[in-house]
Design a protein around this motif. Structure first.
Motif, PDB file in Angstrom:
ATOM      1  N   THR A   1       0.855  -1.179   0.000  1.00 38.49           N
ATOM      2  CA  THR A   1       0.000   0.000   0.000  1.00 38.49           C
ATOM      3  C   THR A   1       0.894   1.232   0.000  1.00 38.49           C
ATOM      4  OG1 THR A   1      -0.070   0.132   2.414  1.00 38.49           O
ATOM      5  CG2 THR A   1      -1.793  -1.195   1.327  1.00 38.49           C
ATOM      6  N   THR A   2       0.364   2.361  -0.417  1.00 40.71           N
ATOM      7  CA  THR A   2       1.160   3.587  -0.382  1.00 40.71           C
ATOM      8  C   THR A   2       1.546   3.933   1.047  1.00 40.71           C
ATOM      9  OG1 THR A   2      -0.866   4.905  -0.440  1.00 40.71           O
ATOM     10  CG2 THR A   2       0.263   4.564  -2.530  1.00 40.71           C
ATOM     11  N   GLY A   3       0.646   3.706   1.999  1.00 44.30           N
ATOM     12  CA  GLY A   3       0.960   3.957   3.410  1.00 44.30           C
ATOM     13  C   GLY A   3       2.090   3.064   3.907  1.00 44.30           C
ATOM     14  N   GLY A   4       2.084   1.811   3.469  1.00 40.42           N
ATOM     15  CA  GLY A   4       3.152   0.891   3.848  1.00 40.42           C
ATOM     16  C   GLY A   4       4.500   1.312   3.294  1.00 40.42           C
ATOM     17  N   VAL A   5       4.505   1.781   2.051  1.00 41.16           N
ATOM     18  CA  VAL A   5       5.754   2.254   1.438  1.00 41.16           C
ATOM     19  C   VAL A   5       6.250   3.500   2.161  1.00 41.16           C
ATOM     20  CG1 VAL A   5       6.775   3.229  -0.660  1.00 41.16           C
ATOM     21  CG2 VAL A   5       5.291   1.229  -0.809  1.00 41.16           C
ATOM     22  N   ARG A   6       5.338   4.424   2.471  1.00 36.61           N
ATOM     23  CA  ARG A   6       5.742   5.636   3.203  1.00 36.61           C
ATOM     24  C   ARG A   6       6.337   5.278   4.561  1.00 36.61           C
ATOM     25  NH1 ARG A   6       0.451   8.097   1.527  1.00 36.61           N
ATOM     26  NH2 ARG A   6       0.966   9.242  -0.370  1.00 36.61           N
ATOM     27  N   ALA A   7       5.709   4.346   5.275  1.00 35.78           N
ATOM     28  CA  ALA A   7       6.213   3.943   6.590  1.00 35.78           C
ATOM     29  C   ALA A   7       7.586   3.293   6.471  1.00 35.78           C
ATOM     30  CB  ALA A   7       5.222   2.980   7.261  1.00 35.78           C
ATOM     31  N   TRP A   8       7.789   2.475   5.457  1.00 38.60           N
ATOM     32  CA  TRP A   8       9.085   1.813   5.254  1.00 38.60           C
ATOM     33  C   TRP A   8      10.175   2.848   4.950  1.00 38.60           C
ATOM     34  CZ3 TRP A   8      12.223   1.253   0.837  1.00 38.60           C
ATOM     35  CH2 TRP A   8      13.273   0.350   0.993  1.00 38.60           C
ATOM     36  N   ILE A   9       9.872   3.803   4.058  1.00 35.98           N
ATOM     37  CA  ILE A   9      10.850   4.841   3.721  1.00 35.98           C
ATOM     38  C   ILE A   9      11.182   5.676   4.959  1.00 35.98           C
ATOM     39  CG2 ILE A   9      11.194   6.985   2.407  1.00 35.98           C
ATOM     40  CD1 ILE A   9       9.614   5.594   0.122  1.00 35.98           C
ATOM     41  N   ARG A  10      10.167   6.017   5.743  1.00 41.03           N
ATOM     42  CA  ARG A  10      10.397   6.796   6.958  1.00 41.03           C
ATOM     43  C   ARG A  10      11.291   6.022   7.926  1.00 41.03           C
ATOM     44  NH1 ARG A  10       5.693   8.675   7.313  1.00 41.03           N
ATOM     45  NH2 ARG A  10       4.709   6.881   8.255  1.00 41.03           N
ATOM     46  N   ALA A  11      11.037   4.729   8.086  1.00 38.33           N
ATOM     47  CA  ALA A  11      11.847   3.906   8.994  1.00 38.33           C
ATOM     48  C   ALA A  11      13.287   3.782   8.507  1.00 38.33           C
ATOM     49  CB  ALA A  11      11.211   2.520   9.148  1.00 38.33           C
ATOM     50  N   VAL A  12      13.479   3.686   7.191  1.00 37.10           N
ATOM     51  CA  VAL A  12      14.837   3.634   6.641  1.00 37.10           C
ATOM     52  C   VAL A  12      15.554   4.947   6.933  1.00 37.10           C
ATOM     53  CG1 VAL A  12      16.188   3.568   4.513  1.00 37.10           C
ATOM     54  CG2 VAL A  12      14.324   1.929   4.851  1.00 37.10           C
ATOM     55  N   LYS A  13      14.893   6.061   6.661  1.00 34.60           N
ATOM     56  CA  LYS A  13      15.498   7.378   6.893  1.00 34.60           C
ATOM     57  C   LYS A  13      15.798   7.616   8.369  1.00 34.60           C
ATOM     58  CE  LYS A  13      13.643   9.920   2.958  1.00 34.60           C
ATOM     59  NZ  LYS A  13      12.773  11.043   2.555  1.00 34.60           N
ATOM     60  N   ASP A  14      14.899   7.159   9.250  1.00 31.15           N
ATOM     61  CA  ASP A  14      15.069   7.371  10.692  1.00 31.15           C
ATOM     62  C   ASP A  14      16.027   6.378  11.320  1.00 31.15           C
ATOM     63  OD1 ASP A  14      13.201   9.379  10.425  1.00 31.15           O
ATOM     64  OD2 ASP A  14      11.545   8.223  11.321  1.00 31.15           O
ATOM     65  N   GLY A  15      16.371   5.317  10.589  1.00 30.11           N
ATOM     66  CA  GLY A  15      17.243   4.289  11.156  1.00 30.11           C
ATOM     67  C   GLY A  15      16.554   3.423  12.191  1.00 30.11           C
ATOM     68  N   THR A  16      15.234   3.313  12.110  1.00 34.21           N
ATOM     69  CA  THR A  16      14.492   2.557  13.122  1.00 34.21           C
ATOM     70  C   THR A  16      14.164   1.123  12.706  1.00 34.21           C
ATOM     71  OG1 THR A  16      12.405   3.467  12.305  1.00 34.21           O
ATOM     72  CG2 THR A  16      13.465   4.621  14.127  1.00 34.21           C
TER      73      THR A  16
END
Length: 75
Positions: free
Chosen positions: A52-67
């Motif tokens: 889902t677009t929400g899932g992709v956004r969450a994954w990108i955010r987690a990659v950027k945040d290092g979480t």
């Protein structure tokens, strides 16, 4: 999540990563309705990962945040 299995991957307009160094072994991303498709250029007939677009956004955010933690089963 809708099952996109009846679609033909050849009919999707794909964006291909340019980070292959010219080898052609790239990730490709496409869109099917509300889903984001992630596929492998080496296996174009294999059904892609669908998110889902929400899932992709969450994954990108987690990659950027290092979480992101390690994958399950990895050491």
């Amino acid at each position: 999540m809708p099952d996109p299995s009846p679609f033909d991957p050849a009919e999707v307009e794909w964006t291909v990563s340019s980070y292959s160094g010219g080898s052609g072994d790239c990730v490709r991303v496409g869109r099917l309705g509300d889903l984001i498709l992630v596929g492998d250029t080496k296996c174009p007939d294999r059904l892609p990962l669908r998110c889902t677009t929400g899932g992709v956004r969450a994954w990108i955010r987690a990659v950027k945040d290092g979480t992101l933690g390690p994958a399950e089963g990895s050491s």
